[in-house]
Enzyme design. Structure first.
Site, PDB file in Angstrom:
ATOM      1  N   GLU A 116       0.829  -1.214   0.000  1.00 10.60           N
ATOM      2  CA  GLU A 116       0.000   0.000   0.000  1.00 10.60           C
ATOM      3  C   GLU A 116       0.862   1.263   0.000  1.00 10.60           C
ATOM      4  O   GLU A 116       0.432   2.317   0.474  1.00 10.60           O
ATOM      5  CB  GLU A 116      -0.941   0.013   1.218  1.00 10.60           C
ATOM      6  CG  GLU A 116      -1.866  -1.178   1.353  1.00 10.60           C
ATOM      7  CD  GLU A 116      -2.920  -1.301   0.250  1.00 10.60           C
ATOM      8  OE1 GLU A 116      -2.936  -0.450  -0.674  1.00 10.60           O
ATOM      9  OE2 GLU A 116      -3.705  -2.258   0.305  1.00 10.60           O
ATOM     10  N   HIS A 139      -2.351   1.867   8.511  1.00 13.07           N
ATOM     11  CA  HIS A 139      -3.489   1.147   7.945  1.00 13.07           C
ATOM     12  C   HIS A 139      -3.684  -0.157   8.706  1.00 13.07           C
ATOM     13  O   HIS A 139      -2.719  -0.849   9.026  1.00 13.07           O
ATOM     14  CB  HIS A 139      -3.224   0.843   6.466  1.00 13.07           C
ATOM     15  CG  HIS A 139      -4.152  -0.179   5.880  1.00 13.07           C
ATOM     16  ND1 HIS A 139      -5.515  -0.006   5.826  1.00 13.07           N
ATOM     17  CD2 HIS A 139      -3.912  -1.392   5.323  1.00 13.07           C
ATOM     18  CE1 HIS A 139      -6.063  -1.073   5.265  1.00 13.07           C
ATOM     19  NE2 HIS A 139      -5.126  -1.926   4.950  1.00 13.07           N
ATOM     20  N   HIS A 141      -7.003  -3.397   9.761  1.00 13.69           N
ATOM     21  CA  HIS A 141      -8.311  -3.973   9.472  1.00 13.69           C
ATOM     22  C   HIS A 141      -9.148  -3.977  10.750  1.00 13.69           C
ATOM     23  O   HIS A 141      -9.565  -5.042  11.225  1.00 13.69           O
ATOM     24  CB  HIS A 141      -8.138  -5.380   8.891  1.00 13.69           C
ATOM     25  CG  HIS A 141      -7.293  -5.416   7.649  1.00 13.69           C
ATOM     26  ND1 HIS A 141      -6.742  -6.574   7.156  1.00 13.69           N
ATOM     27  CD2 HIS A 141      -6.906  -4.424   6.800  1.00 13.69           C
ATOM     28  CE1 HIS A 141      -6.044  -6.290   6.050  1.00 13.69           C
ATOM     29  NE2 HIS A 141      -6.126  -4.988   5.821  1.00 13.69           N
ATOM     30  N   GLU A 169     -16.737  11.395  22.975  1.00 10.22           N
ATOM     31  CA  GLU A 169     -15.373  11.743  22.556  1.00 10.22           C
ATOM     32  C   GLU A 169     -15.226  12.021  21.057  1.00 10.22           C
ATOM     33  O   GLU A 169     -14.334  12.747  20.650  1.00 10.22           O
ATOM     34  CB  GLU A 169     -14.437  10.562  22.880  1.00 10.22           C
ATOM     35  CG  GLU A 169     -14.105  10.384  24.327  1.00 10.22           C
ATOM     36  CD  GLU A 169     -13.085  11.397  24.807  1.00 10.22           C
ATOM     37  OE1 GLU A 169     -13.509  12.332  25.493  1.00 10.22           O
ATOM     38  OE2 GLU A 169     -11.911  11.253  24.489  1.00 10.22           O
ATOM     39  N   HIS A 210     -12.834  -3.479   3.975  1.00  4.19           N
ATOM     40  CA  HIS A 210     -11.383  -3.693   4.068  1.00  4.19           C
ATOM     41  C   HIS A 210     -10.803  -3.211   5.408  1.00  4.19           C
ATOM     42  O   HIS A 210     -10.277  -4.018   6.164  1.00  4.19           O
ATOM     43  CB  HIS A 210     -10.682  -3.001   2.887  1.00  4.19           C
ATOM     44  CG  HIS A 210      -9.221  -3.280   2.808  1.00  4.19           C
ATOM     45  ND1 HIS A 210      -8.552  -3.552   1.636  1.00  4.19           N
ATOM     46  CD2 HIS A 210      -8.268  -3.323   3.775  1.00  4.19           C
ATOM     47  CE1 HIS A 210      -7.272  -3.777   1.885  1.00  4.19           C
ATOM     48  NE2 HIS A 210      -7.076  -3.632   3.182  1.00  4.19           N
TER      49      HIS A 210
HETATM   50  O1  2HA Z   1      -1.278  -6.609   2.942  1.00  2.00           O
HETATM   51  O2  2HA Z   1      -3.496  -4.754   4.540  1.00  2.00           O
HETATM   52  O3  2HA Z   1      -4.238  -3.698   2.273  1.00  2.00           O
HETATM   53  C1  2HA Z   1      -1.529  -5.609   3.763  1.00  2.00           C
HETATM   54  C2  2HA Z   1      -2.827  -5.007   3.577  1.00  2.00           C
HETATM   55  C3  2HA Z   1      -3.285  -4.678   2.221  1.00  2.00           C
HETATM   56 ZN    ZN Z   2      -5.354  -3.860   4.228  1.00  2.00          ZN
END
Ligand code: 2HA
Ligand code: ZN
Length: 270
Positions: A116, A139, A141, A169, A210
């Site tokens: 990413e 980033h 999940h 909050e 995602h």
């Molecule tokens: O591989 O989270 O978005 C890592 C990830 C791809």
């Molecule tokens: Zn991801």
């Protein structure tokens, strides 16, 4: 000079990867982090001019020319970062014209930066234009935030309003709201550009089905944003099938935001 792993920013990065894995937000090779590192700080620990190898970039990162970033490896498992940081992390410098990156340390035995990378670098460029103190893109999940994208409208205003109304909050922590992208293929320049576009208005960008991207001046700040969004999303998922009687009203959000003097998105309230 001492080993780069002694650098406070590296210790914090390793600690954060471990924390995020434990929170269940970085299963398998999910998630990635990049941090802009001060050249003087990096130079205390290694020769910042020595390149081990080079990577081509498929997008324009000219505004980051010369910047040094600590980045997670493509395919790395966050739970393994602490065990083998030199394999799972790398330190890179963006080359002339922002067309390549040189590896200064890490990614031992081959491999390169996160899949990413375009979302990370293009978001760094956008956030630095908003705030010169910006440093971190992360980033993951986050489970409930992801779940919420399966059952909720995906426009920025509607998604933000629901989060704000769950928990006091929220409007204080992310007064500008959150951006939401529809499902897209991940790991390419298109989602990178779309994410960076959202980062003009927000420090949080939710990717439907995602996960979530967050930006901040520190790892604590970027992760703290995700923590607040994820907590509100968790509450939403817990109550959504019941009769919800008492969300925070628009008028109450307005008074709250004003009493904390935050610059909130006025057009997100009725
Ligand atoms: O591989 O989270 O978005 C890592 C990830 C791809
Ligand atoms: Zn991801």
């Amino acid at each position: 000079m001492g080993g780069i792993l002694k650098a406070p920013f590296m210790k914090e990065l390793v600690r954060t990867c471990t924390t995020m894995f434990r929170l269940g937000w970085n299963e398998r090779n999910g998630g990635n982090i990049s941090i802009i590192v001060d050249e003087g700080e990096a130079a205390k620990y290694l020769d910042t001019r020595a390149s081990l190898r080079e990577f081509d970039l498929s997008f324009d990162a000219a505004e980051l020319e010369g910047r040094i970033l600590a980045v997670t490896r493509t395919g790395s498992y966050f739970r393994n970062v602490k065990v083998d940081p030199e394999y799972n992390l790398g330190l890179v410098r963006i080359g002339k014209g922002g067309k390549s990156a040189a590896l200064l340390w890490g990614f031992a035995g081959g491999g390169g930066p996160t899949s990413e990378l375009s979302s990370h670098l293009l978001s760094h460029i956008t956030r630095l234009r908003q705030d010169t103190r910006h440093r971190v893109v992360t980033h993951c999940h986050a489970t409930n935030t992801l779940a919420m994208t399966l059952v909720h409208d995906l426009d920025d205003r509607s998604f933000t309003r629901t989060l704000w109304k769950m928990m006091t909050e929220c409007i204080i922590v992310f007064p500008e709201g959150v951006g939401v992208l529809p499902w897209m293929i991940c790991g390419n320049d298109e989602i990178g550009r779309a994410t960076a576009e959202k980062m003009k208005d927000y420090r949080v960008c939710v990717w439907a089905q995602h996960g979530v991207f967050a930006a901040g001046n520190s790892l604590d700040e970027a992760l703290g944003l995700i923590e607040a969004v994820e907590k509100a999303a968790q509450v939403y998922i817990m109550v959504m099938n019941g009769t919800v009687r008492n969300v925070i009203k628009d008028g109450e959000l307005k008074v709250l935001a004003e009493s904390f003097a935050v610059n909130y998105r006025k057009d997100f309230l009725d």
